[in-house]
Design an enzyme around this catalytic site. Structure first.
Site, short mmCIF file in Angstrom:
data_model
loop_
_atom_site.label_atom_id
_atom_site.label_comp_id
_atom_site.label_asym_id
_atom_site.label_seq_id
_atom_site.Cartn_x
_atom_site.Cartn_y
_atom_site.Cartn_z
N CYS A 128 -20.26 154.30 -54.00
CA CYS A 128 -20.20 153.99 -55.44
C CYS A 128 -21.45 153.27 -55.94
CB CYS A 128 -18.97 153.13 -55.74
SG CYS A 128 -17.43 153.90 -55.27
N HIS A 268 -19.62 149.16 -62.45
CA HIS A 268 -18.99 150.31 -61.80
C HIS A 268 -17.54 150.39 -62.29
CE1 HIS A 268 -17.39 153.06 -58.99
NE2 HIS A 268 -16.83 152.17 -58.20
N ASN A 298 -12.20 156.36 -61.44
CA ASN A 298 -13.36 155.94 -60.65
C ASN A 298 -14.11 157.19 -60.19
OD1 ASN A 298 -15.13 155.05 -58.70
ND2 ASN A 298 -13.64 153.75 -57.63
N1 ACO Z 1 2.33 153.87 -57.61
C1 ACO Z 1 3.35 153.06 -57.38
N2 ACO Z 1 3.37 152.17 -56.38
C2 ACO Z 1 2.28 152.12 -55.59
C3 ACO Z 1 1.15 152.94 -55.78
C4 ACO Z 1 1.21 153.85 -56.85
N3 ACO Z 1 0.20 154.70 -57.13
N4 ACO Z 1 0.24 152.65 -54.85
C5 ACO Z 1 0.73 151.68 -54.09
N5 ACO Z 1 1.98 151.34 -54.54
C6 ACO Z 1 2.88 150.35 -54.02
C7 ACO Z 1 2.62 149.98 -52.59
O1 ACO Z 1 3.23 150.91 -51.71
C8 ACO Z 1 3.24 148.61 -52.51
O2 ACO Z 1 4.62 148.77 -52.34
P1 ACO Z 1 5.44 147.74 -51.39
O3 ACO Z 1 5.25 146.40 -52.00
O4 ACO Z 1 6.83 148.27 -51.47
O5 ACO Z 1 4.82 147.85 -50.04
C9 ACO Z 1 3.02 148.02 -53.89
O6 ACO Z 1 2.71 149.14 -54.73
C10 ACO Z 1 1.86 147.05 -53.93
O7 ACO Z 1 0.79 147.64 -53.23
P2 ACO Z 1 -0.58 146.90 -53.09
O8 ACO Z 1 -1.56 147.77 -52.37
O9 ACO Z 1 -0.33 145.53 -52.53
O10 ACO Z 1 -0.97 146.76 -54.63
P3 ACO Z 1 -2.17 145.99 -55.27
O11 ACO Z 1 -1.65 145.08 -56.30
O12 ACO Z 1 -3.12 145.46 -54.26
O13 ACO Z 1 -2.91 147.17 -56.05
C11 ACO Z 1 -4.81 148.63 -55.81
C12 ACO Z 1 -3.39 148.29 -55.33
C13 ACO Z 1 -4.74 149.07 -57.27
C14 ACO Z 1 -5.37 149.77 -54.96
C15 ACO Z 1 -5.68 147.36 -55.68
O14 ACO Z 1 -5.62 146.84 -54.39
C16 ACO Z 1 -7.09 147.64 -56.04
O15 ACO Z 1 -7.41 147.81 -57.20
N6 ACO Z 1 -8.02 147.65 -55.04
C17 ACO Z 1 -9.37 148.01 -55.27
C18 ACO Z 1 -9.47 149.43 -54.88
C19 ACO Z 1 -10.51 150.20 -55.62
O16 ACO Z 1 -10.78 150.04 -56.79
N7 ACO Z 1 -11.06 151.12 -54.88
C20 ACO Z 1 -11.98 152.01 -55.43
C21 ACO Z 1 -12.98 152.38 -54.41
S1 ACO Z 1 -14.05 151.05 -54.09
C22 ACO Z 1 -14.92 150.87 -55.38
O17 ACO Z 1 -15.13 151.78 -56.12
C23 ACO Z 1 -15.42 149.50 -55.65
#
Ligand code: ACO
Length: 341
Positions: A128, A268, A298
């Site tokens: 990215c 980004h 993204n």
């Molecule tokens: N829909 C519904 N529920 C979901 C989804 C979805 N799409 N995805 C995950 N969940 C569930 C999980 O299974 C989990 O359930 P559980 O509690 O029963 O186990 C619950 O939601 C919480 O999951 P977490 O992973 O803890 O959720 P979090 O609040 O951390 O959010 C996210 C997840 C959005 C991916 C967050 O961690 C994030 O934004 N991370 C950054 C990732 C990113 O932007 N990556 C892009 C690539 S890197 C870059 O470009 C910089």
């Protein structure tokens, strides 16, 4: 060995020149996939996706469209806007983590598509963060006089590395491309500084494990989803916030600028919550950030240049504005560029 009898030309020893983005352009494929569409594929909801990421929809390339096709379409728009012909381009840099194939480079494939026969071609791999890495390479070449007109592209077909059964990743990404023409300018406006950084010890937190030389693509690898993105979401979130805030501060420090001097911050476009957290760390209100991730998701290396192009087109960035671009990606890698538009 005797000294040459005539005066040598020393192309890389000329005084450094001011380097500017003289035009930009972007392209997204026609097909729009909304959060409602994703609700039919995986167990998710528009509410979950929007509150966790800020994304409502993304564009998805057609099966017969590869990254080079998206890149060439964005490049055409940037060239038209700059009034530059394909012959004038002497270097093409394509930042991508979804190249058409292992080799040749996507940049060479773009060269063929746009007919830029005088260009040298190179892909830049920094996930990215790739566009700002590529732009800094271009800046160095132009500043020293080695190249005159460089086409820098960020382009991704993220849908090609998506596991459509993994709800934690497939809701976050989209396809698209952005392009910029870089040239030397007499005017003072231009790229002021770039900060680049990496931490390879954290590579396992975000990767496509198979399909390279360590684990070539195989039936088993595909069945286990190893040719698709694997991400430790929470860890990525934390490092992205620290990495982007740190790079932004260093870029400002190098130029003796304050965050209050910056008219527009273009981050980004990964996730609105990451951007909010960066804003809190820097002490900047959200209205100073430009975001378009709600409509595109993204798009990895394409995201920052797609956002800059849109910000300029709608007048959010004006001539003379101080603009801060800041990115973070797999590797980990991060970068920030400060420029006077
Ligand atoms: N829909 C519904 N529920 C979901 C989804 C979805 N799409 N995805 C995950 N969940 C569930 C999980 O299974 C989990 O359930 P559980 O509690 O029963 O186990 C619950 O939601 C919480 O999951 P977490 O992973 O803890 O959720 P979090 O609040 O951390 O959010 C996210 C997840 C959005 C991916 C967050 O961690 C994030 O934004 N991370 C950054 C990732 C990113 O932007 N990556 C892009 C690539 S890197 C870059 O470009 C910089």
């Amino acid at each position: 060995m005797s000294a040459p009898t005539h005066e040598l030309v020393r192309p890389c020893m000329s005084a450094l020149r001011t380097v500017s983005i003289t035009a930009t352009g972007f392209y997204v494929p026609d097909r729009v996939m909304t959060n409602a569409d994703l609700e039919k594929i995986v167990d998710t909801s528009d509410e979950w996706i929007f509150t966790r990421s800020g994304i409502r929809e993304r564009h998805i390339a057609a099966e017969d469209q590869a990254t080079s096709d998206l890149a060439a379409a964005a490049a055409q728009r940037a060239m038209e806007s700059a009034g530059v012909t394909p012959d004038e381009i002497d270097f093409i840099l394509v930042a991508t983590c979804t190249p058409d194939m292992t080799f040749p480079s996507t940049a060479c494939l773009v060269q063929k598509l746009i007919g830029a026969k005088n260009a040298a071609c190179l892909d830049v791999s920094a996930a990215c963060s790739g566009f700002l890495y590529a732009m800094d390479i271009a800046r160095q070449y132009i500043a020293c006089g080695a190249k005159q007109t460089i086409l820098v592209i960020g382009a991704e077909k993220m849908s090609s590395v998506m596991d459509w059964t993994d709800r934690a990743t497939c809701v976050l990404f989209g396809d698209g491309a952005g392009a910029a023409i870089l040239q030397a300018r007499e005017a003072k406006y231009g790229l002021l500084t770039s900060v680049l950084g990496s931490d390879g010890t954290l590579n396992e937190l975000l990767m496509v494990p198979a399909g390279g030389s360590r684990q070539p693509a195989s039936h088993e690898a595909i069945e286990q989803g190893l040719t698709c993105i694997r991400m430790a979401g929470r860890e990525v979130f934390k490092h992205a916030v620290t990495g982007m805030a740190g790079a932004a501060r260093e870029a400002l420090l190098r130029c003796g600028a304050n965050i209050e001097d910056v008219a527009c911050i273009i981050p980004h476009q990964a996730n609105s919550r990451i951007i909010q957290a960066v804003g809190q760390k820097l002490g900047v209100p959200m209205d100073r950030f430009f975001m378009n991730l709600e409509r595109y998701g993204n798009t990895s290396a394409a995201s920052v240049i797609m956002a800059l192009d849109e910000a300029v087109r709608i007048g959010r960035v004006q001539r003379g504005d101080l603009v801060l671009l800041v990115v973070f990606g797999a590797g980990f890698t991060w970068a920030a560029s400060l420029l006077e538009w």
